[in-house]
Design a protein around this motif. Sequence first.
Motif, PDB file in Angstrom:
ATOM      1  N   VAL A  94      50.267  44.121  40.934  1.00 16.03           N
ATOM      2  CA  VAL A  94      50.759  45.270  40.169  1.00 16.03           C
ATOM      3  C   VAL A  94      50.114  45.293  38.800  1.00 16.03           C
ATOM      4  O   VAL A  94      49.742  46.340  38.279  1.00 16.03           O
ATOM      5  N   GLU A  95      50.000  44.143  38.206  1.00 16.99           N
ATOM      6  CA  GLU A  95      49.378  44.063  36.872  1.00 16.99           C
ATOM      7  C   GLU A  95      47.926  44.500  36.939  1.00 16.99           C
ATOM      8  O   GLU A  95      47.433  45.218  36.068  1.00 16.99           O
ATOM      9  N   ILE A  96      47.221  44.084  38.026  1.00 11.06           N
ATOM     10  CA  ILE A  96      45.801  44.498  38.162  1.00 11.06           C
ATOM     11  C   ILE A  96      45.692  46.027  38.316  1.00 11.06           C
ATOM     12  O   ILE A  96      44.851  46.689  37.704  1.00 11.06           O
ATOM     13  N   LEU A  97      46.621  46.550  39.114  1.00 11.30           N
ATOM     14  CA  LEU A  97      46.601  47.999  39.286  1.00 11.30           C
ATOM     15  C   LEU A  97      46.898  48.715  37.977  1.00 11.30           C
ATOM     16  O   LEU A  97      46.308  49.754  37.653  1.00 11.30           O
ATOM     17  N   GLN A  98      47.806  48.146  37.246  1.00 13.11           N
ATOM     18  CA  GLN A  98      48.142  48.757  35.946  1.00 13.11           C
ATOM     19  C   GLN A  98      46.934  48.726  35.026  1.00 13.11           C
ATOM     20  O   GLN A  98      46.670  49.687  34.297  1.00 13.11           O
TER      21      GLN A  98
END
Length: 975
Positions: A958-962
């Motif tokens: 999720v952090e990478i996508l963010q």
Amino acid sequence: MNTLGLVAKNPEYKGTSILRGPSFFENKMEEDEGESENNSFEADLELETSGDQDLETEEEFIPSQLNILPSITTDDEPMRKYSFKLKHNESGNILTVQHTVTEVGQRLRIQMAACCFNDQSNKLVVIDKRGNIFVFDFVSKRYWRLNIRMPKAKLIRPSPLHRNDYIVGNKMGEIYAIDVDKSIVSASSQVGSGAIEELSWSSNGLQGSRKCTTLMRFGSEAILVSLKTLSVSHQLEFDESRYTLKFAGFLPNSDQFFTCFTNDSLHVWSSHSLGTLRSAQPIRARDRRLRLLPAGKSVPEITLRGPNDSDVEDELAFECKDHDFSDGLLLAYCFTPDGNKLCLSTLDGYLLVLSTVSFDLEKMYRLTDFVLKKLAFLPQPKERILFGITARNQAVMLDLAHTDEKLIVQRLNAISLGLSRDGKLLSIISKCGEVNVWSTCRLFNALQAHTICLSKLKSTFKQQKSLPTCTVSGCMNQELRHLLKPDRLKAMLKEYGCYPDKYRFLIWTSLLELPCNGSQFQSLIKLGTPSSVSDKGRNLKIRNDSQRRGVIKVWGCLSLWCKVIGYADFVPHFIYPFVKQLPKNGLVSFEVVATLILNHFHLWFEFHPLPPSNYLAMCENLLQRCDEKLCKFFKTLEVSSMDYAWSLLSNAFSEVLEEQQWLILWDNIVTEPPFFPIFLVVAYNLIQREVLLRLPDKRAIVAFFHDQNPVDISKLVSKARKLATKCDAKLHPQRFIQRFTPIPKGVYPKFLKYPSKWIEQQEEQTDKITKSHQEIDARIRHLELEEVKMMERLENGLKQEEHARRIKKMEELYAHTIQREEERLTCQRKMLIAYQMEVRRRKSEVMTKLQESEQRRKVMEMEKDIDVLMHNIERERRRHNQEMQLAQDEIHNQEMDLLAQRYTNECEGAPLAEKYYDKIQKLCQERDQLQNSLRKMTMETVQPTGGSPLLSIENSIVEILQEFADIINTDRSGT
């Protein structure tokens, strides 16, 4: 074998070398010509101290004594020295030192505790028991007292480190080093708790170094001490508990020391390694040599006393408190001056000489009548002259090369001795409190002169035919009788006061003209001993069995010769001293006593069994004439002639005189006329007059005439002769006593001057009494026999009755026993059944417990398997987690690489959102697939919780996508 343990106290101890001075003067003892005659004395040196008197004043009043003030001066005050002279006499005693003090108006002599010569042999140091130290210089002829005191001193030795130093040990275990020239204590130390009994040091290497080790013995303990620092280096401990230490000392010219234990074993130790080097058993070696001694050979013997001395046995009569037999036989030791031989004295009278190299027994001597408790060898002649102190405190000088040559240096009170290093001076400490210094040269010359004199006497008396002795089978020949004429013998007695010991009884035989009737004497012996004598002889209080048998034999022969003698109770006491002097010659004893009864004492039996009143009346009349006051004193206390005369005559003066005095007295009796014993009795009372008049009662006077009292025997004999010469003719005993008549040859004349009728009546009464006793004994035996028969019949009836009674008791006993056994068996059966039931019950309990135990074992095995399975599952789970973590990390790295590459490519033209839109969408699809696959993989093992690894992976995605979204938005806004 004993071993040695030690406790190190001070391992670093240093030695020193000996400082030697000039040699001692060659025994010339010259006087000091420069000294004043008023201050030097050629007499015994008496050291007198008096409280408040000055030295010079005291010398004016007492010119024969030296007085020393008791006050101790300060160290700065110089010591006063006083001169003395040496005595010049043939005995060899050159100096006698005594110390006398005046206390409370009385003169008191202080005993000497220790003394020694210095290494140069020119000084003598003496310590008394109060600690006063006196130094005598034989070169300058001066002496002085030190300003220090050594209380309770035990021994003193010259120090090998310094010429003027001495080592002093006391009874409290303290050791001091003192300088006699400066009068100071240079060092002191407490090395033990008991009295220092031995002190010796290693003499090996003293000249080359300052190191010197001293060995000290305190009773059964020993220590090694550094002589320079007086500090204990080692405490010697012996592991043998059964035996204790008796001697300990360094071997001469060696660094080895030896020990002697109470089992008489000798051990040599090394002072460096303290290990045993060799051991020896001198007593066993001596016994082995005595057993293997060839026939015809004997051990050299040394005898002090003559063959006729009767108190030889007393020579070994020492107290157990002085010599304990449990401490072994070795009594004392000394080394020869060269150190090659060790001499040992034993408690059973032997002198053993051992080699110090191998400790083998080389020589031994038998001391027949004395024991040596102190020893010292004279340096010259080598290994020959030995000084010693006997068990009777006599100082003797022995020649081991010629055992017949010996000299008694001091007859009484000698307790210790010491020799100077050169051997020219000998010191002897006496019990009476004095120190005697002897010149060994003069003693040796006296020994040689004594030997020469004895050899000349032997050659003078030596004849072609030896002097015969009186035996049972022979008698004295006429030639010898001619030589021993009474006139010559009387002249000899007048000149010397007694006859020679060796020929005394030969002279008595000649004077009494004994016939030596051997066959007649043997006939009397064959008749046997009368019953009256044998019965009374059992009660004689004579300790020596052979002497008691001799007295009974002579008494029996006399009673056969004259009946009245067998009934006289005083006769054995009269015979005993003669039998004691002639234990192996009963003939001479018999004829001497028979001759005395026929001539001297024929009035003793005229009123038997009453006392000899006529004979005693002569003694009483003479005493009345000579001393009327003494007779009145006796009458006042009711003392009769039986008490003061018969008590002397009935035992031949043997109770009041010692042996040598008794022999001298009877030398004069057999020489003088037969009436001479009467005058001896009167003379004895007159000589003891002052003592008798001061006795309180009759009992004390009677006891006085049965005890030995001091008396001058020559004065007693002289007094008796004067009384016989000056006696009034009316009172002279020669009126009633016949002249001397010897026993004729070949016959013993009957003695008839006694109440024969009384004897016959006595014998008749004795026979009647004996017959009555025999009849009574016969009747008693008859009655006893009848009583025995009656008792036998009674015993037989009683035995049968008792037998029947005992059989009935036995039957009852057996019945009771069988009944008890049956009851016991029934009880045992019941107990057996109870035991069987109890065993079954316990067996069931045991089976139950075994089943439970088996179940518990199976449960434990299942638990163990479950634990192993859980461990394996947990291990597999951790392994899968690790693999997932690695895969996640790999995916993350790939994603980052892709993003970086895509970003690089898209940044060149279109916006990133358009440029990478398809790839991002694809990546999101792959992400969703990956999450689904992860959920499927971990669904079976892990529950989805907030802290699980999958959640962390989702969060990271999720952090990478963010981040990508932020990057896209940033690019759009920029465009």
